[in-house]
Design a protein around this motif. Structure first.
Motif, short mmCIF file in Angstrom:
data_model
loop_
_atom_site.label_atom_id
_atom_site.label_comp_id
_atom_site.label_asym_id
_atom_site.label_seq_id
_atom_site.Cartn_x
_atom_site.Cartn_y
_atom_site.Cartn_z
N THR A 99 -6.93 -23.70 9.01
CA THR A 99 -6.31 -23.04 7.86
C THR A 99 -7.31 -22.18 7.11
N THR A 100 -8.54 -22.68 6.97
CA THR A 100 -9.59 -21.91 6.28
C THR A 100 -9.91 -20.62 7.04
N ILE A 101 -9.97 -20.71 8.37
CA ILE A 101 -10.26 -19.52 9.17
C ILE A 101 -9.16 -18.48 9.03
N PHE A 102 -7.89 -18.92 9.06
CA PHE A 102 -6.79 -17.98 8.94
C PHE A 102 -6.76 -17.34 7.56
N LEU A 103 -7.07 -18.10 6.51
CA LEU A 103 -7.09 -17.53 5.16
C LEU A 103 -8.19 -16.50 5.02
N ALA A 104 -9.37 -16.78 5.62
CA ALA A 104 -10.47 -15.81 5.56
C ALA A 104 -10.11 -14.53 6.31
N ALA A 105 -9.47 -14.68 7.48
CA ALA A 105 -9.07 -13.50 8.25
C ALA A 105 -8.02 -12.67 7.49
N GLU A 106 -7.10 -13.36 6.83
CA GLU A 106 -6.08 -12.64 6.06
C GLU A 106 -6.69 -11.89 4.89
N LYS A 107 -7.72 -12.48 4.27
CA LYS A 107 -8.39 -11.82 3.15
C LYS A 107 -9.09 -10.56 3.62
N GLN A 108 -9.78 -10.62 4.78
CA GLN A 108 -10.44 -9.44 5.31
C GLN A 108 -9.43 -8.36 5.66
N TRP A 109 -8.29 -8.75 6.21
CA TRP A 109 -7.27 -7.77 6.57
C TRP A 109 -6.70 -7.10 5.32
N MET A 110 -6.53 -7.87 4.24
CA MET A 110 -6.02 -7.28 3.01
C MET A 110 -7.02 -6.31 2.42
N MET A 111 -8.32 -6.59 2.57
CA MET A 111 -9.34 -5.69 2.05
C MET A 111 -9.35 -4.37 2.82
N LEU A 112 -9.05 -4.41 4.12
CA LEU A 112 -9.00 -3.18 4.91
C LEU A 112 -7.67 -2.45 4.73
N ASP A 113 -6.63 -3.18 4.37
CA ASP A 113 -5.30 -2.60 4.33
C ASP A 113 -5.08 -1.70 3.12
N TRP A 114 -5.97 -1.81 2.09
CA TRP A 114 -5.75 -1.02 0.89
C TRP A 114 -6.12 0.44 1.08
N LYS A 115 -6.91 0.76 2.12
CA LYS A 115 -7.39 2.12 2.30
C LYS A 115 -6.22 3.07 2.60
N PRO A 116 -6.29 4.30 2.12
CA PRO A 116 -5.19 5.24 2.36
C PRO A 116 -5.04 5.57 3.83
N ARG A 117 -3.82 5.62 4.27
CA ARG A 117 -3.55 5.89 5.68
C ARG A 117 -3.31 7.39 5.87
N ARG A 118 -4.39 8.15 5.87
CA ARG A 118 -4.28 9.58 6.12
C ARG A 118 -4.22 9.83 7.61
N PRO A 119 -3.59 10.92 8.02
CA PRO A 119 -3.49 11.19 9.47
C PRO A 119 -4.84 11.31 10.14
N ASP A 120 -5.83 11.90 9.44
CA ASP A 120 -7.14 12.07 10.08
C ASP A 120 -7.85 10.75 10.26
N MET A 121 -7.60 9.78 9.36
CA MET A 121 -8.23 8.48 9.49
C MET A 121 -7.61 7.68 10.63
N LEU A 122 -6.31 7.86 10.84
CA LEU A 122 -5.66 7.14 11.92
C LEU A 122 -6.06 7.70 13.28
N MET A 123 -6.25 9.01 13.38
CA MET A 123 -6.59 9.63 14.65
C MET A 123 -8.06 9.46 14.99
#
Length: 310
Positions: A99-123
């Motif tokens: 459970t601790t590992i999954f919570l840590a992974a979810e926290k890291q994913w949330m930190m990356l998910d806030w970044k703006p999804r511009r087309p140039d960043m996705l490509m």
């Protein structure tokens, strides 16, 4: 004590009182009971306190409770029978770790998910560029920064030239031809050869503005017997509008003698697989540029700031 405490965290251990058992009367053997002394109990208590495990929210962790001790009719004490069930490890600890590992992974994913999804960043998320069109064209995106613009909030010619140079070198690097030289191939490095630009034409249709994202495509092809031509096509990533077109001619020079060199066959064998047979992106213009000064130039830009002075 440490080994006993670690083992008891996963397997149930019977009480020490059940180890000493009394024998039945009539066998001629004296009953043996647990021997206790004041000094021994004090020492045992001190060791137990020294090896005590930490507590979380007021409850001890890492140790399981001892099973209930039952007494038989003849007065002897016995623990519950050792079965497969009560010998299993404490799965709650493993579940807590997962459970601790999954919570840590979810926290890291949330930190990356806030970044703006511009087309140039996705490509091109890291801005390193990539090979397209059957491995013959290199493509890289650039965002126009605030320190790359002038007083009119558009990119300077220096910024455009930097983009052209960066994509040219990244193309050679991505193709696996870059060694220790500045854009030199392995065979060129053996012969102390470097690339030099003899001619370059740039046609700017529109300068990009601050915050725009430009897409730069570049490719190479042969130019005569001893030269190579490199072209660039710069577009607005959002609209696809053509912003800049550029064409250049490169030849080889010995870096020690500073003399031009013929194109060795070994070097030609390295770069020819990446040639794209296409006409120049800019029509060749043989006119010579006149010498310019403050009197003959149409526009003069000077200064260190972007402040527009009226």
């Amino acid at each position: 004590m440490v080994a006993t405490a670690a083992t008891s965290a996963f397997f149930s251990v019977p009480s020490p009182d059940s180890i000493a058992k009394t024998t039945r009367p009539g066998n001629g053997v004296a009953s043996v009971g647990p021997m206790k002394s004041k000094s021994a109990s004090v020492g045992l208590q001190m060791k137990a306190n020294a090896q005590a495990l930490p507590k979380i929210n007021g409850s001890s962790v890492g140790l399981t409770t001892f099973p209930d001790i039952k007494k038989t009719e003849d007065g002897t004490s016995s623990s519950p029978p050792r079965t497969f069930i009560n010998q299993l490890p404490d799965w709650s600890m493993l579940l807590a770790a997962i459970t601790t590992i999954f919570l840590a992974a979810e926290k890291q994913w949330m930190m990356l998910d806030w970044k703006p999804r511009r087309p140039d960043m996705l490509m091109d998320p890291f801005g390193l560029g990539r090979i397209v069109q059957d491995g013959l064209v290199f493509r890289q995106n650039f965002s126009i920064r605030s320190y790359e613009i002038g007083a009119d909030r558009t990119a300077s010619i220096e910024t455009l030239m930097n983009h052209l140079q960066e994509t040219a070198l990244n193309h050679v690097k991505t193709a696996g031809l870059l060694v220790d030289g500045f854009g030199s191939t392995p065979e060129m490095s053996k012969r102390n050869l470097i690339w030099v630009v003899t001619k370059m034409q740039i046609l700017v249709d529109r300068y990009p503005s601050w915050g725009d994202v430009v897409q730069v495509d570049t490719w190479v092809c042969g130019s005569g017997k001893n030269g190579m031509r490199r072209d660039w096509h710069v577009r607005d990533l959002k609209t696809g509008e053509t912003l800049t077109r550029a064409s250049s001619v490169w030849v080889m020079m010995n870096k020690h003698t500073r003399r031009l060199s013929k194109l060795p066959e070994e070097v030609r064998g390295e770069i020819e697989p990446f040639f794209l047979n296409s006409p120049p992106v800019v029509a060749e213009d043989d006119r010579k540029l006149p010498k310019l000064d403050e009197c003959t130039a149409d526009f003069v830009r000077s200064g260190l700031t972007v402040t527009q002075v009226a």
